[in-house]
Design a protein around this motif. Sequence first.
Motif, PDB file in Angstrom:
ATOM      1  N   VAL A   1       0.853  -1.197   0.000  1.00 16.77           N
ATOM      2  CA  VAL A   1       0.000   0.000   0.000  1.00 16.77           C
ATOM      3  C   VAL A   1       0.886   1.244   0.000  1.00 16.77           C
ATOM      4  O   VAL A   1       0.675   2.177  -0.786  1.00 16.77           O
ATOM      5  N   LEU A   2       1.878   1.253   0.879  1.00 17.43           N
ATOM      6  CA  LEU A   2       2.817   2.377   0.926  1.00 17.43           C
ATOM      7  C   LEU A   2       3.658   2.417  -0.345  1.00 17.43           C
ATOM      8  O   LEU A   2       3.926   3.495  -0.882  1.00 17.43           O
ATOM      9  N   ALA A   3       4.056   1.262  -0.841  1.00 17.85           N
ATOM     10  CA  ALA A   3       4.870   1.207  -2.058  1.00 17.85           C
ATOM     11  C   ALA A   3       4.139   1.834  -3.238  1.00 17.85           C
ATOM     12  O   ALA A   3       4.739   2.556  -4.045  1.00 17.85           O
ATOM     13  N   LYS A   4       2.842   1.568  -3.356  1.00 17.03           N
ATOM     14  CA  LYS A   4       2.068   2.085  -4.486  1.00 17.03           C
ATOM     15  C   LYS A   4       1.859   3.598  -4.414  1.00 17.03           C
ATOM     16  O   LYS A   4       1.530   4.221  -5.425  1.00 17.03           O
ATOM     17  N   LYS A   5       2.071   4.180  -3.245  1.00 21.64           N
ATOM     18  CA  LYS A   5       1.933   5.636  -3.118  1.00 21.64           C
ATOM     19  C   LYS A   5       3.053   6.374  -3.849  1.00 21.64           C
ATOM     20  O   LYS A   5       2.955   7.579  -4.082  1.00 21.64           O
ATOM     21  N   MET A   6       4.119   5.642  -4.185  1.00 20.76           N
ATOM     22  CA  MET A   6       5.243   6.268  -4.880  1.00 20.76           C
ATOM     23  C   MET A   6       4.796   6.914  -6.195  1.00 20.76           C
ATOM     24  O   MET A   6       5.328   7.954  -6.593  1.00 20.76           O
ATOM     25  N   ALA A   7       3.821   6.307  -6.857  1.00 24.44           N
ATOM     26  CA  ALA A   7       3.376   6.816  -8.159  1.00 24.44           C
ATOM     27  C   ALA A   7       2.782   8.214  -8.032  1.00 24.44           C
ATOM     28  O   ALA A   7       3.135   9.130  -8.790  1.00 24.44           O
ATOM     29  N   ASP A   8       1.875   8.387  -7.071  1.00 27.38           N
ATOM     30  CA  ASP A   8       1.247   9.694  -6.873  1.00 27.38           C
ATOM     31  C   ASP A   8       2.273  10.736  -6.459  1.00 27.38           C
ATOM     32  O   ASP A   8       2.243  11.881  -6.921  1.00 27.38           O
ATOM     33  N   ARG A   9       3.178  10.333  -5.591  1.00 27.84           N
ATOM     34  CA  ARG A   9       4.208  11.281  -5.132  1.00 27.84           C
ATOM     35  C   ARG A   9       5.140  11.657  -6.285  1.00 27.84           C
ATOM     36  O   ARG A   9       5.578  12.812  -6.389  1.00 27.84           O
ATOM     37  N   ASP A  10       5.427  10.696  -7.151  1.00 23.58           N
ATOM     38  CA  ASP A  10       6.303  10.963  -8.289  1.00 23.58           C
ATOM     39  C   ASP A  10       5.647  11.929  -9.271  1.00 23.58           C
ATOM     40  O   ASP A  10       6.315  12.785  -9.857  1.00 23.58           O
ATOM     41  N   ASP A  11       4.342  11.810  -9.435  1.00 25.38           N
ATOM     42  CA  ASP A  11       3.621  12.737 -10.316  1.00 25.38           C
ATOM     43  C   ASP A  11       3.759  14.174  -9.818  1.00 25.38           C
ATOM     44  O   ASP A  11       3.933  15.113 -10.613  1.00 25.38           O
ATOM     45  N   LEU A  12       3.671  14.356  -8.510  1.00 25.23           N
ATOM     46  CA  LEU A  12       3.797  15.697  -7.924  1.00 25.23           C
ATOM     47  C   LEU A  12       5.209  16.243  -8.112  1.00 25.23           C
ATOM     48  O   LEU A  12       5.397  17.431  -8.403  1.00 25.23           O
ATOM     49  N   VAL A  13       6.202  15.363  -7.952  1.00 25.05           N
ATOM     50  CA  VAL A  13       7.593  15.781  -8.163  1.00 25.05           C
ATOM     51  C   VAL A  13       7.807  16.181  -9.624  1.00 25.05           C
ATOM     52  O   VAL A  13       8.434  17.206  -9.907  1.00 25.05           O
ATOM     53  N   ASP A  14       7.275  15.386 -10.538  1.00 26.24           N
ATOM     54  CA  ASP A  14       7.415  15.689 -11.967  1.00 26.24           C
ATOM     55  C   ASP A  14       6.788  17.040 -12.309  1.00 26.24           C
ATOM     56  O   ASP A  14       7.354  17.829 -13.086  1.00 26.24           O
ATOM     57  N   GLU A  15       5.617  17.290 -11.740  1.00 31.87           N
ATOM     58  CA  GLU A  15       4.926  18.559 -12.009  1.00 31.87           C
ATOM     59  C   GLU A  15       5.736  19.745 -11.486  1.00 31.87           C
ATOM     60  O   GLU A  15       5.917  20.745 -12.185  1.00 31.87           O
ATOM     61  N   LYS A  16       6.224  19.619 -10.260  1.00 36.62           N
ATOM     62  CA  LYS A  16       7.019  20.695  -9.668  1.00 36.62           C
ATOM     63  C   LYS A  16       8.333  20.880 -10.430  1.00 36.62           C
ATOM     64  O   LYS A  16       8.796  22.012 -10.640  1.00 36.62           O
ATOM     65  N   TYR A  17       8.914  19.792 -10.852  1.00 37.08           N
ATOM     66  CA  TYR A  17      10.161  19.847 -11.621  1.00 37.08           C
ATOM     67  C   TYR A  17       9.951  20.637 -12.913  1.00 37.08           C
ATOM     68  O   TYR A  17      10.761  21.507 -13.257  1.00 37.08           O
ATOM     69  N   GLY A  18       8.869  20.339 -13.618  1.00 36.87           N
ATOM     70  CA  GLY A  18       8.573  21.048 -14.858  1.00 36.87           C
ATOM     71  C   GLY A  18       8.428  22.542 -14.641  1.00 36.87           C
ATOM     72  O   GLY A  18       8.926  23.362 -15.439  1.00 36.87           O
ATOM     73  N   GLN A  19       7.754  22.918 -13.567  1.00 32.40           N
ATOM     74  CA  GLN A  19       7.572  24.337 -13.253  1.00 32.40           C
ATOM     75  C   GLN A  19       8.901  25.019 -12.958  1.00 32.40           C
ATOM     76  O   GLN A  19       9.160  26.141 -13.421  1.00 32.40           O
ATOM     77  N   LEU A  20       9.740  24.336 -12.192  1.00 34.12           N
ATOM     78  CA  LEU A  20      11.027  24.921 -11.820  1.00 34.12           C
ATOM     79  C   LEU A  20      11.944  25.101 -13.028  1.00 34.12           C
ATOM     80  O   LEU A  20      12.624  26.126 -13.148  1.00 34.12           O
ATOM     81  N   ILE A  21      11.963  24.116 -13.901  1.00 31.99           N
ATOM     82  CA  ILE A  21      12.810  24.218 -15.091  1.00 31.99           C
ATOM     83  C   ILE A  21      12.358  25.389 -15.969  1.00 31.99           C
ATOM     84  O   ILE A  21      13.194  26.153 -16.474  1.00 31.99           O
ATOM     85  N   GLN A  22      11.072  25.526 -16.154  1.00 34.18           N
ATOM     86  CA  GLN A  22      10.546  26.656 -16.946  1.00 34.18           C
ATOM     87  C   GLN A  22      10.959  27.979 -16.324  1.00 34.18           C
ATOM     88  O   GLN A  22      11.378  28.914 -17.022  1.00 34.18           O
TER      89      GLN A  22
END
Length: 219
Positions: free
Chosen positions: A145-166
């Motif tokens: 259950v905790l392992a599968k939460k990695m996907a949602d957390r990774d999506d948030l990191v990807d979104e923030k990463y995109g904003q920062l790079i821009q």
Amino acid sequence: MVVRESFQTQLDELRDMLVDLGRQAESALDDAIDSLKTQDVDKALRIIDNDFRINNLEEEINDKAILLIAKQAPVASDLRRIIVAIKISSDVERIADFAVNIAKSVIRIGKEPLIKELVDIPELAESAKTMLVEAIQAYNDEDIVLAKKMADRDDLVDEKYGQLIQELLGSMKDYPDSTNQIIQLSFICRYIERAADHATNIGENIVYLVKGKHYDLNE
């Protein structure tokens, strides 16, 4: 019965070594971001110098895992447990490598005045570090259950990463004399994003460990 108990003890030792590896990678990531915030070049150099400890521990994990396979000829869940330990140790070692890369970027920036207060990048790093901590916890507890939460957390990191790079690339026109710094900060964001990807890989391997089937958390 005694043979089985001895084998289980060695499996437990392998797990404990991997948990220790995770803690060392977490510490390296923490130190790397701290060296960035304080522009502490000496600390960044220490991170690079200490990386051999993590590399050596990963090698010890791999050697122990291979020896267990060779000597015990494990089947089914025990074999998965050993294979997953090898895979996860590789992901954790890569995360530690990204901490080293961050440290190298800190050295390249040096004491040059920063173009803006560092808030977003440390927050991004904290998210990635949390993923690593939770991934190792999920491994230790075999908690899918905790392992599968990695996907949602990774999506948030990807979104923030995109904003920062821009934002960083857009600032080049306002700070033409700080191009090197902007590039290094962009690299740092990329290293953090990749660290989060490897934490997601760990999550996938935990699902494989428990369920016996491959699961793509990025789908």
